[in-house]
Design a protein around this motif. Structure first.
Motif, PDB file in Angstrom:
ATOM      1  N   UNK A   6     -42.933   9.512 -45.453  1.00 32.12           N
ATOM      2  CA  UNK A   6     -43.978   8.579 -45.837  1.00 32.12           C
ATOM      3  C   UNK A   6     -43.483   7.342 -45.499  1.00 32.12           C
ATOM      4  N   UNK A   7     -42.241   7.102 -45.444  1.00 29.02           N
ATOM      5  CA  UNK A   7     -41.826   5.724 -45.278  1.00 29.02           C
ATOM      6  C   UNK A   7     -42.157   5.560 -43.539  1.00 29.02           C
ATOM      7  N   UNK A   8     -42.113   6.528 -42.718  1.00 22.68           N
ATOM      8  CA  UNK A   8     -42.709   6.377 -41.367  1.00 22.68           C
ATOM      9  C   UNK A   8     -44.069   5.988 -41.309  1.00 22.68           C
ATOM     10  N   UNK A   9     -44.925   6.449 -42.109  1.00 20.48           N
ATOM     11  CA  UNK A   9     -46.348   6.445 -42.216  1.00 20.48           C
ATOM     12  C   UNK A   9     -46.648   4.923 -42.667  1.00 20.48           C
ATOM     13  N   UNK A  23     -43.734  10.918 -39.098  1.00 26.88           N
ATOM     14  CA  UNK A  23     -44.838  10.337 -39.897  1.00 26.88           C
ATOM     15  C   UNK A  23     -45.691  11.253 -40.258  1.00 26.88           C
ATOM     16  N   UNK A  24     -46.433  11.022 -41.273  1.00 25.92           N
ATOM     17  CA  UNK A  24     -47.607  12.093 -41.851  1.00 25.92           C
ATOM     18  C   UNK A  24     -48.806  11.797 -41.534  1.00 25.92           C
ATOM     19  N   UNK A  25     -49.212  10.467 -41.155  1.00 24.11           N
ATOM     20  CA  UNK A  25     -50.591   9.973 -41.011  1.00 24.11           C
ATOM     21  C   UNK A  25     -50.529   8.818 -40.572  1.00 24.11           C
ATOM     22  N   UNK A  26     -51.804   8.285 -40.086  1.00 25.47           N
ATOM     23  CA  UNK A  26     -51.950   7.173 -39.497  1.00 25.47           C
ATOM     24  C   UNK A  26     -53.092   6.273 -40.278  1.00 25.47           C
ATOM     25  N   UNK A  27     -52.400   5.548 -40.944  1.00 24.16           N
ATOM     26  CA  UNK A  27     -53.298   4.789 -41.740  1.00 24.16           C
ATOM     27  C   UNK A  27     -54.094   3.725 -41.137  1.00 24.16           C
ATOM     28  N   UNK A  28     -55.413   3.489 -41.569  1.00 24.41           N
ATOM     29  CA  UNK A  28     -56.311   2.552 -41.001  1.00 24.41           C
ATOM     30  C   UNK A  28     -55.821   1.023 -41.705  1.00 24.41           C
ATOM     31  N   UNK A  58     -43.482   1.088 -29.971  1.00 27.28           N
ATOM     32  CA  UNK A  58     -43.552   2.268 -31.315  1.00 27.28           C
ATOM     33  C   UNK A  58     -42.661   3.284 -30.477  1.00 27.28           C
ATOM     34  N   UNK A  59     -41.564   3.535 -31.507  1.00 26.69           N
ATOM     35  CA  UNK A  59     -40.771   4.919 -31.094  1.00 26.69           C
ATOM     36  C   UNK A  59     -41.199   5.764 -32.328  1.00 26.69           C
ATOM     37  N   UNK A  60     -41.483   6.879 -31.810  1.00 21.44           N
ATOM     38  CA  UNK A  60     -41.747   8.004 -32.875  1.00 21.44           C
ATOM     39  C   UNK A  60     -41.102   9.539 -32.489  1.00 21.44           C
ATOM     40  N   UNK A  61     -40.294   9.987 -33.340  1.00 25.77           N
ATOM     41  CA  UNK A  61     -39.568  11.122 -33.286  1.00 25.77           C
ATOM     42  C   UNK A  61     -40.167  11.927 -34.380  1.00 25.77           C
ATOM     43  N   UNK A  62     -40.246  13.486 -34.040  1.00 19.98           N
ATOM     44  CA  UNK A  62     -40.639  14.381 -35.031  1.00 19.98           C
ATOM     45  C   UNK A  62     -39.979  15.859 -34.707  1.00 19.98           C
ATOM     46  N   UNK A 107     -51.601  11.383 -34.010  1.00 19.15           N
ATOM     47  CA  UNK A 107     -51.089   9.980 -34.269  1.00 19.15           C
ATOM     48  C   UNK A 107     -50.617   9.214 -32.752  1.00 19.15           C
ATOM     49  N   UNK A 108     -49.698   9.819 -32.028  1.00 18.56           N
ATOM     50  CA  UNK A 108     -49.451   9.202 -30.920  1.00 18.56           C
ATOM     51  C   UNK A 108     -50.682   8.883 -29.737  1.00 18.56           C
ATOM     52  N   UNK A 109     -51.615   9.845 -29.701  1.00 16.63           N
ATOM     53  CA  UNK A 109     -52.847   9.459 -28.778  1.00 16.63           C
ATOM     54  C   UNK A 109     -53.638   8.381 -29.417  1.00 16.63           C
ATOM     55  N   UNK A 110     -53.781   8.364 -30.644  1.00 18.38           N
ATOM     56  CA  UNK A 110     -54.725   7.354 -31.117  1.00 18.38           C
ATOM     57  C   UNK A 110     -53.974   5.768 -30.976  1.00 18.38           C
TER      58      UNK A 110
END
Length: 128
Positions: free
Chosen positions: A33-36, A57-62, A71-75, A91-94
């Motif tokens: 949630x901290x990533x979100x 991350x869980x979501x991409x909030x508007x 941005x660096x994202x790891x999952x 998330x990544x494509x958006x």
């Protein structure tokens, strides 16, 4: 969420007005949630943050995007809490469609922080 954002913005303003901070290289990161939150707060404050790090991350909030921090994202591909596929396919494509420079890394593991991915994120952050 919005009360949290207001609180974090106030805390950030407090720090930036009282301490010498290199504003040309300022990052924000989180896990789960901290990533979100980091992705939302960082995009809404892209005039402040230059780098965002999001582990699982869980979501991409508007939010209203301000500038385009890197941005660096790891999952982890075996994440049993927040689906890896959602991050990879949504998330990544958006973010990329919104012209954010995104580095995405996956690793074979569960909903946890990977020491390897933390190290990769830190190397990415300190790189020129």
């Amino acid at each position: 969420f919005w009360r949290d954002i207001t609180y974090m913005n106030d805390a950030l303003a407090f720090v930036l007005t009282r301490y010498a901070v290199d504003r040309s290289h300022l990052g924000l990161g989180g896990f789960s949630d901290g990533a979100t939150y980091a992705l939302a707060l960082g995009r809404a404050n892209g005039d402040i943050f230059t780098h965002l790090i999001a582990h699982s991350p869980g979501y991409l909030l508007h939010v209203r995007n301000v500038r385009r921090p890197r941005i660096f994202i790891a999952h982890g591909t075996q994440d049993e809490i927040l689906p890896y596929e959602y991050t990879r396919q949504e998330i990544v494509p958006k973010l990329r469609r919104a012209d954010f420079p995104v580095r995405f890394e996956s690793w074979d593991g569960p909903h946890a922080l990977s020491r390897t991915q933390i190290s990769a994120a830190m190397r990415w952050f300190i790189a020129p």
